[in-house]
Design a protein around this motif. Structure first.
Motif, PDB file in Angstrom:
ATOM      1  N   ILE A  65       0.806  -1.217   0.000  1.00 27.22           N
ATOM      2  CA  ILE A  65       0.000   0.000   0.000  1.00 27.22           C
ATOM      3  C   ILE A  65       0.843   1.273   0.000  1.00 27.22           C
ATOM      4  CG2 ILE A  65      -1.919  -1.158   1.159  1.00 27.22           C
ATOM      5  CD1 ILE A  65      -1.102   0.317   3.728  1.00 27.22           C
ATOM      6  N   ARG A  66       2.154   1.132   0.031  1.00 29.18           N
ATOM      7  CA  ARG A  66       3.011   2.313   0.156  1.00 29.18           C
ATOM      8  C   ARG A  66       2.814   3.316  -0.977  1.00 29.18           C
ATOM      9  NH1 ARG A  66       7.363   1.196   3.539  1.00 29.18           N
ATOM     10  NH2 ARG A  66       6.411   0.578   5.506  1.00 29.18           N
ATOM     11  N   ARG A  67       2.519   2.835  -2.188  1.00 26.19           N
ATOM     12  CA  ARG A  67       2.391   3.755  -3.316  1.00 26.19           C
ATOM     13  C   ARG A  67       1.185   4.683  -3.180  1.00 26.19           C
ATOM     14  NH1 ARG A  67       0.458  -1.104  -4.822  1.00 26.19           N
ATOM     15  NH2 ARG A  67      -1.461  -1.254  -6.039  1.00 26.19           N
ATOM     16  N   TYR A  68       0.260   4.346  -2.264  1.00 27.12           N
ATOM     17  CA  TYR A  68      -0.911   5.191  -2.056  1.00 27.12           C
ATOM     18  C   TYR A  68      -0.718   6.203  -0.930  1.00 27.12           C
ATOM     19  CZ  TYR A  68      -3.507   1.821  -4.951  1.00 27.12           C
ATOM     20  OH  TYR A  68      -3.939   1.028  -5.973  1.00 27.12           O
ATOM     21  N   GLU A  69       0.362   6.085  -0.176  1.00 31.86           N
ATOM     22  CA  GLU A  69       0.510   6.890   1.038  1.00 31.86           C
ATOM     23  C   GLU A  69       0.470   8.383   0.748  1.00 31.86           C
ATOM     24  OE1 GLU A  69       3.324   7.086   5.054  1.00 31.86           O
ATOM     25  OE2 GLU A  69       3.936   5.861   3.328  1.00 31.86           O
ATOM     26  N   ALA A  70       1.072   8.823  -0.336  1.00 32.14           N
ATOM     27  CA  ALA A  70       1.122  10.252  -0.642  1.00 32.14           C
ATOM     28  C   ALA A  70      -0.256  10.845  -0.904  1.00 32.14           C
ATOM     29  CB  ALA A  70       2.033  10.490  -1.851  1.00 32.14           C
ATOM     30  N   LEU A  71      -1.227  10.006  -1.222  1.00 32.49           N
ATOM     31  CA  LEU A  71      -2.583  10.496  -1.508  1.00 32.49           C
ATOM     32  C   LEU A  71      -3.409  10.693  -0.239  1.00 32.49           C
ATOM     33  CD1 LEU A  71      -3.458   8.130  -4.502  1.00 32.49           C
ATOM     34  CD2 LEU A  71      -2.605  10.485  -4.619  1.00 32.49           C
ATOM     35  N   PHE A  72      -2.910  10.204   0.906  1.00 35.05           N
ATOM     36  CA  PHE A  72      -3.697  10.185   2.135  1.00 35.05           C
ATOM     37  C   PHE A  72      -2.956  10.915   3.252  1.00 35.05           C
ATOM     38  CE2 PHE A  72      -5.427   6.736  -0.300  1.00 35.05           C
ATOM     39  CZ  PHE A  72      -6.776   6.691   0.039  1.00 35.05           C
ATOM     40  N   PRO A  73      -3.154  12.227   3.379  1.00 35.42           N
ATOM     41  CA  PRO A  73      -2.506  12.946   4.483  1.00 35.42           C
ATOM     42  C   PRO A  73      -3.021  12.458   5.823  1.00 35.42           C
ATOM     43  CG  PRO A  73      -4.126  14.336   3.389  1.00 35.42           C
ATOM     44  CD  PRO A  73      -3.986  13.113   2.545  1.00 35.42           C
ATOM     45  N   SER A  74      -2.144  12.489   6.822  1.00 36.87           N
ATOM     46  CA  SER A  74      -2.530  12.068   8.178  1.00 36.87           C
ATOM     47  C   SER A  74      -2.977  13.247   9.034  1.00 36.87           C
ATOM     48  CB  SER A  74      -1.356  11.361   8.863  1.00 36.87           C
ATOM     49  OG  SER A  74      -0.233  12.222   8.935  1.00 36.87           O
ATOM     50  N   LYS A  75      -2.965  14.435   8.448  1.00 40.84           N
ATOM     51  CA  LYS A  75      -3.447  15.621   9.151  1.00 40.84           C
ATOM     52  C   LYS A  75      -4.325  16.425   8.198  1.00 40.84           C
ATOM     53  CE  LYS A  75      -1.957  19.645  11.816  1.00 40.84           C
ATOM     54  NZ  LYS A  75      -0.786  20.427  12.336  1.00 40.84           N
ATOM     55  N   LEU A  76      -5.517  16.776   8.660  1.00 39.27           N
ATOM     56  CA  LEU A  76      -6.443  17.552   7.837  1.00 39.27           C
ATOM     57  C   LEU A  76      -6.115  19.034   7.926  1.00 39.27           C
ATOM     58  CD1 LEU A  76      -9.744  15.724   8.817  1.00 39.27           C
ATOM     59  CD2 LEU A  76      -8.614  15.622   6.586  1.00 39.27           C
ATOM     60  N   PRO A  77      -6.294  19.767   6.838  1.00 36.27           N
ATOM     61  CA  PRO A  77      -6.084  21.226   6.885  1.00 36.27           C
ATOM     62  C   PRO A  77      -7.064  21.891   7.849  1.00 36.27           C
ATOM     63  CG  PRO A  77      -6.211  20.428   4.612  1.00 36.27           C
ATOM     64  CD  PRO A  77      -6.649  19.300   5.490  1.00 36.27           C
ATOM     65  N   ASP A  78      -6.735  23.086   8.273  1.00 39.06           N
ATOM     66  CA  ASP A  78      -7.641  23.869   9.115  1.00 39.06           C
ATOM     67  C   ASP A  78      -8.675  24.542   8.212  1.00 39.06           C
ATOM     68  OD1 ASP A  78      -6.421  23.263  11.546  1.00 39.06           O
ATOM     69  OD2 ASP A  78      -4.891  24.792  11.225  1.00 39.06           O
ATOM     70  N   TYR A  79      -9.761  23.840   7.977  1.00 41.46           N
ATOM     71  CA  TYR A  79     -10.792  24.358   7.089  1.00 41.46           C
ATOM     72  C   TYR A  79     -11.556  25.508   7.750  1.00 41.46           C
ATOM     73  CZ  TYR A  79     -10.035  20.022   4.501  1.00 41.46           C
ATOM     74  OH  TYR A  79      -9.485  18.991   3.797  1.00 41.46           O
ATOM     75  N   PRO A  80     -12.083  26.449   6.963  1.00 43.77           N
ATOM     76  CA  PRO A  80     -12.971  27.465   7.523  1.00 43.77           C
ATOM     77  C   PRO A  80     -14.162  26.805   8.208  1.00 43.77           C
ATOM     78  CG  PRO A  80     -12.363  28.014   5.270  1.00 43.77           C
ATOM     79  CD  PRO A  80     -11.861  26.619   5.516  1.00 43.77           C
ATOM     80  N   PRO A  81     -14.566  27.312   9.348  1.00 44.04           N
ATOM     81  CA  PRO A  81     -15.670  26.674  10.097  1.00 44.04           C
ATOM     82  C   PRO A  81     -16.928  26.467   9.264  1.00 44.04           C
ATOM     83  CG  PRO A  81     -14.623  28.372  11.421  1.00 44.04           C
ATOM     84  CD  PRO A  81     -14.027  28.482  10.054  1.00 44.04           C
ATOM     85  N   GLU A  82     -17.239  27.423   8.389  1.00 46.12           N
ATOM     86  CA  GLU A  82     -18.466  27.284   7.605  1.00 46.12           C
ATOM     87  C   GLU A  82     -18.362  26.150   6.583  1.00 46.12           C
ATOM     88  OE1 GLU A  82     -15.897  30.589   5.813  1.00 46.12           O
ATOM     89  OE2 GLU A  82     -16.545  29.919   7.808  1.00 46.12           O
ATOM     90  N   LEU A  83     -17.147  25.899   6.054  1.00 51.80           N
ATOM     91  CA  LEU A  83     -16.971  24.792   5.117  1.00 51.80           C
ATOM     92  C   LEU A  83     -17.090  23.461   5.845  1.00 51.80           C
ATOM     93  CD1 LEU A  83     -16.194  23.701   2.305  1.00 51.80           C
ATOM     94  CD2 LEU A  83     -13.793  23.858   3.004  1.00 51.80           C
TER      95      LEU A  83
END
Length: 346
Positions: A65-83
């Protein structure tokens, strides 16, 4: 397997229409089915011109599964609260937010849809596609894609075939009731999946140290219950010596299950000084998911697992005793690993 129904497909389609942005996630310590199912859902969302974010808490320990790792971040961005407030959460290959692992954002209020095939998923209500008889979550996602977005492209077909192949041990776990699964796999081949290439991706590329670790675990293996159960374990010292990368538990299970009259295999790993994981595999009618569920885990009838606080000897003893109950109906003698061992002869 029960084919995805019109009601289920329409429910998922309506869920997609209600949101413009989605977080798509599978369980922590991902396997091929979890990641492939996420990628299949992402393809549906792209076809519907929706925005999405893939997520996996990891770790990506398996070579295939290593080739897929770059597609799956382990930390989500700080999205705007309304989004984030208007987002949808799609969980695949598990049914609980808790199994996502460490998530840096609070997702508890998000509108949730579940796609899962585990016995422990239970009844999830209208916003779910759950079928414990399905051999993989990727197969459910494939049907949803075909119903809602048409035939998947070649890259998505390859990912979905990979997910189906990893969760069925390249179709070894299927039964005479699974003709629909083979027909679905055939459609994925028609869409562009290459079974031979995918088989090579799954079975090759493991670090040499994992081959040596496999030998250690096989040498340590023991039988109990008259040879019906085989078990082994990995210590912290083993991990320090041979590493965590590219572990190949599937080969271990396959080799031990092929021995004599073995019906079940138990493999316990000491992950830290205070925590363990365990995997269980079985042949035939022995339901190891029920055994795992008694100890806080779950899974499928012939493949299950759990994680817990404690040490490998205590966990191994508990699992073996639960297996003894499952094999005999009521085990009167107890197995204790690390002390004087009294083994129930069945």
């Amino acid at each position: 397997m029960t084919p995805v129904t019109d009601v289920q497909a329409e429910s998922f389609g309506a869920f997609i229409e209600r949101h413009e942005f989605f977080i798509v996630a599978g369980h922590k310590d991902p396997d091929g089915d979890s990641l492939a199912s996420c990628l299949g859902v992402a393809a549906i969302l792209r076809a519907k011109r929706k925005q999405y974010q893939l997520f996996s808490a990891g770790p990506f320990k398996r070579s295939e599964i290593r080739r897929y790792e770059a597609l799956f971040p382990s930390k989500l961005p700080d999205y705007p609260p309304e989004l984030l407030a208007a987002a949808g959460l799609i969980i695949v290959d598990c049914a609980e937010r808790e199994r996502l692992g460490a998530v840096n954002l609070d997702l508890s209020a998000l509108d949730l849809f579940i796609i899962d095939h585990h016995l422990t998923a239970g009844a999830q209500g209208g916003q779910s596609v759950v079928d414990p008889a399905a051999p993989s979550a990727a197969l459910l996602v494939q049907q949803l894609h075909e119903r809602l977005a048409g035939s998947p492209d070649a890259d998505t077909a390859r990912a979905l075939f990979f997910g189906l192949a990893t969760d069925t041990s390249f179709f070894r776990f299927l039964t005479p009731r699974d003709g629909d699964t083979f027909r679905a796999a055939g459609r994925l081949v028609d869409y562009g999946a290459d079974p031979r290439q995918i088989s090579d991706e799954i079975s090759t590329g493991h670090p040499f140290k994992t081959r040596k670790l496999l030998g250690v675990l096989l040498c340590r293996a023991q039988q109990t219950f008259g040879g019906r159960v085989a078990y082994t374990y990995e210590t912290l010292e083993d991990t320090r010596r041979y590493g965590r990368d590219g572990r190949d538990s599937d080969s271990l299970y396959r080799l031990l299950l092929s021995a004599g009259k073995t019906e079940a295999v138990v493999f316990v790993r000491q992950e830290t000084d205070t925590s363990c994981t365990a995997g269980l595999r079985s042949r035939g009618d022995l339901d190891v998911s029920a055994v795992a569920a008694k100890l806080g885990g779950g899974g499928h009838k012939n493949a299950a697992g759990l994680s817990t606080e404690g040490t490998f000897d205590a966990l191994l003893s508990a699992i073996l005793n639960a297996l003894g109950d499952a094999l005999s109906g009521n085990a009167t003698e107890r197995v204790v690993i690390g002390k004087t061992t009294r083994v129930l002869s069945l």
